[in-house]
Design an enzyme around this catalytic site. Structure first.
Site, PDB file in Angstrom:
ATOM      1  N   ASP A  13      90.426  27.428  24.592  1.00 13.90           N
ATOM      2  CA  ASP A  13      89.024  27.254  24.146  1.00 13.90           C
ATOM      3  C   ASP A  13      88.429  28.431  23.365  1.00 13.90           C
ATOM      4  O   ASP A  13      87.288  28.858  23.651  1.00 13.90           O
ATOM      5  CB  ASP A  13      88.124  26.964  25.365  1.00 13.90           C
ATOM      6  CG  ASP A  13      88.474  25.651  26.072  1.00 13.90           C
ATOM      7  OD1 ASP A  13      89.430  24.982  25.644  1.00 13.90           O
ATOM      8  OD2 ASP A  13      87.799  25.328  27.066  1.00 13.90           O
ATOM      9  N   ASP A  51      87.800  22.356  24.022  1.00 11.67           N
ATOM     10  CA  ASP A  51      86.810  21.628  24.809  1.00 11.67           C
ATOM     11  C   ASP A  51      86.137  20.643  23.846  1.00 11.67           C
ATOM     12  O   ASP A  51      85.729  21.045  22.739  1.00 11.67           O
ATOM     13  CB  ASP A  51      85.806  22.658  25.371  1.00 11.67           C
ATOM     14  CG  ASP A  51      85.227  22.282  26.719  1.00 11.67           C
ATOM     15  OD1 ASP A  51      85.964  21.728  27.566  1.00 11.67           O
ATOM     16  OD2 ASP A  51      84.025  22.553  26.937  1.00 11.67           O
ATOM     17  N   LYS A 111      90.151  18.287  25.597  1.00 12.47           N
ATOM     18  CA  LYS A 111      89.840  17.939  26.990  1.00 12.47           C
ATOM     19  C   LYS A 111      88.341  17.808  27.171  1.00 12.47           C
ATOM     20  O   LYS A 111      87.555  18.384  26.414  1.00 12.47           O
ATOM     21  CB  LYS A 111      90.412  18.996  27.935  1.00 12.47           C
ATOM     22  CG  LYS A 111      89.914  20.384  27.618  1.00 12.47           C
ATOM     23  CD  LYS A 111      90.617  21.427  28.443  1.00 12.47           C
ATOM     24  CE  LYS A 111      90.057  22.790  28.124  1.00 12.47           C
ATOM     25  NZ  LYS A 111      88.604  22.908  28.332  1.00 12.47           N
ATOM     26  N   CYS A 156      87.937  27.535  32.526  1.00 17.35           N
ATOM     27  CA  CYS A 156      89.075  26.817  31.941  1.00 17.35           C
ATOM     28  C   CYS A 156      90.377  27.594  32.033  1.00 17.35           C
ATOM     29  O   CYS A 156      91.446  26.996  32.200  1.00 17.35           O
ATOM     30  CB  CYS A 156      88.750  26.421  30.511  1.00 17.35           C
ATOM     31  SG  CYS A 156      87.447  25.154  30.476  1.00 17.35           S
TER      32      CYS A 156
END
Ligand code: VGL
Ligand code: ZN
Length: 208
Positions: A13, A51, A111, A156
């Site tokens: 991310d 993300d 995700k 994350c």
């Protein structure tokens, strides 16, 4: 210690919204970009995560009347931290940081795209049932060790590291190539990861 052929560099991310000035900025987050790029240049296998939430995602405080960012709420799958709107699909904030060397990545895992389920981990959504398929893909490629860097350490990165370990990979987090959202949750994440047998290495160990 240096990279092995069977290592995966998993870059979590590194997106505009998690960097200073972004919607959910990680303090000092831009300090990871130079070491992450050096690591990407050295690693044989690179996977990036992104993300990637639909507008109105269940993890956004704005989707819950009267609730503010950083409060928690109970969802069918457990306790959920409520975040500012971030990484909305296709938005400028969801893009990788423009300096990130994305070209060498063989795969990008998006995700958090299910409207009602968050996903901190690159391997498994927060319902703890829905798998992303990443573990199988890594096994098919002969990966035995997963080395993680990126943002945010306490969410994350930690959840991905713990799930990688659970999936049977050797795992280490590259401490100077990650940053956390908050000090307490970052300390808790390191403790949980250490208890799970996850190593802690420095970028210089791998790409000095
Ligand atoms: C993240 C909070 C919400 C992360 C993503 O990348 O660590 N944290 N969504
Ligand atoms: Zn998110």
């Amino acid at each position: 210690m240096s990279f092995r052929e069977s290592d995966l560099l998993l870059v979590i991310d590194v997106q505009v919204d998690f960097l200073p000035g972004g919607a959910l900025a990680v303090p000092d987050g831009d300090a990871v970009i130079a070491p992450v790029n050096r690591l990407i240049e050295r690693a044989a296998h690179v996977v990036l995560t992104q993300d990637w939430h639909p507008a109105g995602h269940v993890s956004f405080a704005s989707a819950h009347a009267g609730r503010a960012p950083f409060e928690t709420t109970e969802l069918p799958y457990g306790t959920q931290v409520l975040w500012p709107d971030h990484c909305v699909q296709g938005s400028a904030g969801a893009a990788f940081h423009p300096d990130l060397l994305t070209d060498r990545a063989g795969m990008v895992v998006r995700k958090g795209h299910h409207p009602q389920v968050d996903s901190y981990s690159a391997f498994m959504e927060a319902d703890r049932l829905t798998r992303t398929g990443l573990a199988g893909a890594l096994r098919e490629r002969g990966i035995s060790r997963v080395l993680l860097c990126g943002l945010a350490l306490d969410y994350c990165v930690a959840w991905s590291a713990l799930d990688a370990r659970e999936a049977g990979f050797e795992v280490a987090v590259i401490a100077d190539a990650t940053r956390g959202i908050a000090r307490d949750s970052s300390a808790a994440a390191w403790a949980r990861m250490e208890a799970a047998g996850i190593g802690r290495v420095s970028a210089a160990d791998l790409a000095g």
